[in-house]
Design a protein around this motif. Sequence first.
Motif, PDB file in Angstrom:
ATOM      1  N   VAL A 200       7.893  -2.117 -10.039  1.00 41.15           N
ATOM      2  CA  VAL A 200       8.416  -0.869 -10.584  1.00 41.15           C
ATOM      3  C   VAL A 200       7.779  -0.607 -11.943  1.00 41.15           C
ATOM      4  CG1 VAL A 200      10.467   0.299 -11.482  1.00 41.15           C
ATOM      5  CG2 VAL A 200      10.601  -1.001  -9.352  1.00 41.15           C
ATOM      6  N   ASP A 201       7.219   0.555 -12.135  1.00 45.66           N
ATOM      7  CA  ASP A 201       6.720   0.991 -13.434  1.00 45.66           C
ATOM      8  C   ASP A 201       7.845   1.771 -14.103  1.00 45.66           C
ATOM      9  OD1 ASP A 201       5.545   2.278 -15.614  1.00 45.66           O
ATOM     10  OD2 ASP A 201       3.616   2.529 -14.608  1.00 45.66           O
ATOM     11  N   HIS A 202       8.550   1.151 -15.029  1.00 44.89           N
ATOM     12  CA  HIS A 202       9.726   1.776 -15.631  1.00 44.89           C
ATOM     13  C   HIS A 202       9.354   2.937 -16.546  1.00 44.89           C
ATOM     14  CE1 HIS A 202      12.613  -1.194 -14.098  1.00 44.89           C
ATOM     15  NE2 HIS A 202      11.685  -2.115 -14.338  1.00 44.89           N
ATOM     16  N   ASP A 203       8.181   2.897 -17.137  1.00 45.85           N
ATOM     17  CA  ASP A 203       7.770   3.985 -18.025  1.00 45.85           C
ATOM     18  C   ASP A 203       7.520   5.271 -17.242  1.00 45.85           C
ATOM     19  OD1 ASP A 203       7.943   2.319 -20.212  1.00 45.85           O
ATOM     20  OD2 ASP A 203       5.844   1.681 -20.063  1.00 45.85           O
ATOM     21  N   ASP A 206       7.975   5.079 -11.185  1.00 42.69           N
ATOM     22  CA  ASP A 206       7.493   5.043  -9.812  1.00 42.69           C
ATOM     23  C   ASP A 206       7.191   3.608  -9.433  1.00 42.69           C
ATOM     24  OD1 ASP A 206       5.127   4.592 -11.172  1.00 42.69           O
ATOM     25  OD2 ASP A 206       4.298   6.561 -10.751  1.00 42.69           O
ATOM     26  N   MET A 207       6.911   3.381  -8.147  1.00 44.52           N
ATOM     27  CA  MET A 207       6.593   2.051  -7.642  1.00 44.52           C
ATOM     28  C   MET A 207       5.090   1.921  -7.468  1.00 44.52           C
ATOM     29  SD  MET A 207       9.720   1.886  -4.894  1.00 44.52           S
ATOM     30  CE  MET A 207       9.625   3.661  -4.673  1.00 44.52           C
ATOM     31  N   VAL A 208       4.573   0.733  -7.720  1.00 41.29           N
ATOM     32  CA  VAL A 208       3.133   0.501  -7.685  1.00 41.29           C
ATOM     33  C   VAL A 208       2.820  -0.568  -6.644  1.00 41.29           C
ATOM     34  CG1 VAL A 208       1.085  -0.137  -9.000  1.00 41.29           C
ATOM     35  CG2 VAL A 208       2.976   1.056 -10.142  1.00 41.29           C
ATOM     36  N   VAL A 209       1.944  -0.218  -5.707  1.00 37.65           N
ATOM     37  CA  VAL A 209       1.479  -1.156  -4.685  1.00 37.65           C
ATOM     38  C   VAL A 209       0.029  -1.499  -4.995  1.00 37.65           C
ATOM     39  CG1 VAL A 209       1.127  -1.564  -2.225  1.00 37.65           C
ATOM     40  CG2 VAL A 209       2.993  -0.066  -2.986  1.00 37.65           C
ATOM     41  N   TYR A 217      -4.562   0.343  -3.561  1.00 41.44           N
ATOM     42  CA  TYR A 217      -3.735   0.639  -4.739  1.00 41.44           C
ATOM     43  C   TYR A 217      -3.057   1.984  -4.521  1.00 41.44           C
ATOM     44  CZ  TYR A 217      -2.409   1.707  -9.571  1.00 41.44           C
ATOM     45  OH  TYR A 217      -1.703   2.031 -10.708  1.00 41.44           O
ATOM     46  N   LYS A 218      -1.747   2.038  -4.768  1.00 44.61           N
ATOM     47  CA  LYS A 218      -1.026   3.297  -4.603  1.00 44.61           C
ATOM     48  C   LYS A 218       0.238   3.315  -5.447  1.00 44.61           C
ATOM     49  CE  LYS A 218       0.704   6.596  -1.194  1.00 44.61           C
ATOM     50  NZ  LYS A 218      -0.248   7.641  -1.654  1.00 44.61           N
ATOM     51  N   ARG A 219       0.543   4.514  -5.990  1.00 46.31           N
ATOM     52  CA  ARG A 219       1.800   4.754  -6.694  1.00 46.31           C
ATOM     53  C   ARG A 219       2.726   5.563  -5.781  1.00 46.31           C
ATOM     54  NH1 ARG A 219       2.535   3.969 -12.100  1.00 46.31           N
ATOM     55  NH2 ARG A 219       0.754   2.997 -13.182  1.00 46.31           N
ATOM     56  N   ASN A 244       0.063  -5.742  10.550  1.00 46.22           N
ATOM     57  CA  ASN A 244      -0.874  -4.915   9.761  1.00 46.22           C
ATOM     58  C   ASN A 244      -0.191  -3.730   9.083  1.00 46.22           C
ATOM     59  OD1 ASN A 244      -2.989  -6.586  10.478  1.00 46.22           O
ATOM     60  ND2 ASN A 244      -3.746  -5.233  12.105  1.00 46.22           N
ATOM     61  N   THR A 245       1.120  -3.833   8.846  1.00 48.48           N
ATOM     62  CA  THR A 245       1.874  -2.755   8.206  1.00 48.48           C
ATOM     63  C   THR A 245       2.678  -3.308   7.043  1.00 48.48           C
ATOM     64  OG1 THR A 245       2.063  -1.538  10.296  1.00 48.48           O
ATOM     65  CG2 THR A 245       3.608  -0.952   8.551  1.00 48.48           C
ATOM     66  N   LEU A 246       2.556  -2.677   5.881  1.00 45.71           N
ATOM     67  CA  LEU A 246       3.352  -3.039   4.719  1.00 45.71           C
ATOM     68  C   LEU A 246       4.587  -2.137   4.706  1.00 45.71           C
ATOM     69  CD1 LEU A 246       3.534  -4.752   2.113  1.00 45.71           C
ATOM     70  CD2 LEU A 246       2.436  -2.839   0.922  1.00 45.71           C
ATOM     71  N   ILE A 247       5.780  -2.751   4.753  1.00 44.28           N
ATOM     72  CA  ILE A 247       7.046  -2.011   4.798  1.00 44.28           C
ATOM     73  C   ILE A 247       7.763  -2.208   3.469  1.00 44.28           C
ATOM     74  CG2 ILE A 247       9.231  -1.688   6.004  1.00 44.28           C
ATOM     75  CD1 ILE A 247       7.920  -2.928   8.482  1.00 44.28           C
ATOM     76  N   ILE A 248       7.983  -1.105   2.751  1.00 45.77           N
ATOM     77  CA  ILE A 248       8.613  -1.140   1.433  1.00 45.77           C
ATOM     78  C   ILE A 248       9.976  -0.461   1.548  1.00 45.77           C
ATOM     79  CG2 ILE A 248       8.399  -0.476  -0.987  1.00 45.77           C
ATOM     80  CD1 ILE A 248       5.343  -0.218  -0.414  1.00 45.77           C
ATOM     81  N   SER A 249      11.023  -1.138   1.071  1.00 44.64           N
ATOM     82  CA  SER A 249      12.381  -0.612   1.185  1.00 44.64           C
ATOM     83  C   SER A 249      13.035  -0.544  -0.194  1.00 44.64           C
ATOM     84  CB  SER A 249      13.233  -1.496   2.107  1.00 44.64           C
ATOM     85  OG  SER A 249      12.636  -1.604   3.393  1.00 44.64           O
ATOM     86  N   TYR A 250      13.879   0.468  -0.370  1.00 44.31           N
ATOM     87  CA  TYR A 250      14.644   0.612  -1.611  1.00 44.31           C
ATOM     88  C   TYR A 250      16.070   1.021  -1.220  1.00 44.31           C
ATOM     89  CZ  TYR A 250      15.727   1.827  -6.460  1.00 44.31           C
ATOM     90  OH  TYR A 250      16.266   1.865  -7.729  1.00 44.31           O
ATOM     91  N   THR A 251      17.060   0.253  -1.650  1.00 48.77           N
ATOM     92  CA  THR A 251      18.451   0.510  -1.288  1.00 48.77           C
ATOM     93  C   THR A 251      18.906   1.868  -1.833  1.00 48.77           C
ATOM     94  OG1 THR A 251      18.906  -1.862  -1.342  1.00 48.77           O
ATOM     95  CG2 THR A 251      20.809  -0.374  -1.406  1.00 48.77           C
ATOM     96  N   ARG A 252      19.503   2.660  -0.975  1.00 54.11           N
ATOM     97  CA  ARG A 252      19.940   4.007  -1.369  1.00 54.11           C
ATOM     98  C   ARG A 252      21.162   3.929  -2.285  1.00 54.11           C
ATOM     99  NH1 ARG A 252      18.581   8.155   2.390  1.00 54.11           N
ATOM    100  NH2 ARG A 252      20.676   9.037   2.223  1.00 54.11           N
ATOM    101  N   PRO A 253      21.085   4.491  -3.504  1.00 52.68           N
ATOM    102  CA  PRO A 253      22.265   4.508  -4.380  1.00 52.68           C
ATOM    103  C   PRO A 253      23.361   5.376  -3.782  1.00 52.68           C
ATOM    104  CG  PRO A 253      20.243   4.974  -5.612  1.00 52.68           C
ATOM    105  CD  PRO A 253      19.888   5.043  -4.163  1.00 52.68           C
ATOM    106  N   GLN A 254      24.613   5.037  -4.086  1.00 48.68           N
ATOM    107  CA  GLN A 254      25.744   5.782  -3.542  1.00 48.68           C
ATOM    108  C   GLN A 254      25.736   7.229  -4.018  1.00 48.68           C
ATOM    109  OE1 GLN A 254      27.677   4.645  -1.232  1.00 48.68           O
ATOM    110  NE2 GLN A 254      28.902   6.520  -1.103  1.00 48.68           N
TER     111      GLN A 254
END
Length: 274
Positions: A200-203, A206-209, A217-219, A244-254
């Motif tokens: 996570v890029d807090h500044d 966004d998320m950085v891969v 490389y991807k934001r 061959n697939t990168l799966i990125i998950s982020y928990t949904r806030p309430q």
Amino acid sequence: SAPSRAPAKPGRPAGAGGAPAKGGGGCKLEPTGMDHLLKLAAPASGDTDMDRLASQIERWAGASGVDPSALANPGMPGPQQSQPQEERKPGEPQRICMTSEGRKKLHTTFPDGSEMVEEFDERTDVLLVRKVKKSAGLGSKETDWVFEVGQAPEAAFDPHSDMLRASTSGPIFLRKDTPEQFQWRIRNLPYPADVYSVTVDHDKQDMVVRTSNKKYYKRIDLPDLRRLGLKLQENSLSWKHQHNTLIISYTRPQEVVEQEQKALREAEKSAIKM
């Protein structure tokens, strides 16, 4: 003596040679200009039939103050037509909901003219598609739809006019959510799992891969949080690599879940079944 001429028939004055005279007293029916009353808006590039129908019903409803469901079902009594329409507060987005082909299709128009179209599963309310379009300024070119969730339909390749065709072996990025998580999939990444890094890029919020072999490389932006003023949290982020697939998950806030359901319930009050 010369034979007498037969008298002309009533209502049809005779001209020279017995032909009916022009400009008689008969009535002439003219069209009443219904083509102007029911003139459809020109379809924008990339719009689907449902998008164009939603936009047109919104225009009719806004101009006449009529419930959109009454336009779709004229003369049919229903709970939406019997209730007085609530006055829309200034600055609030305008929403319309349609149910078609097992999906709830929500079209939102914001005060600045920008638009958002979302499609939810009719049974589970899982978000399947979301695309947004910014408002085009006066005299500027119409903007394109940008897909935030789901994948844009691929344009058919025309060998006569297209010189190049996009490779199908390169990385393919798309977002496909679940009821509990935001989820992104990056296909065609054949590298071992230990070369990937997702942070996570807090500044920049966004998320950085990235990969240690510098092959990818991807934001990744998460507009769902930005719209509610929420910040990204490292402990809500997870990822895995398989097939061959990168799966990125982020928990949904309430807060996101509640806002999504609130907008959907409000729009369903004027839902149109098709």
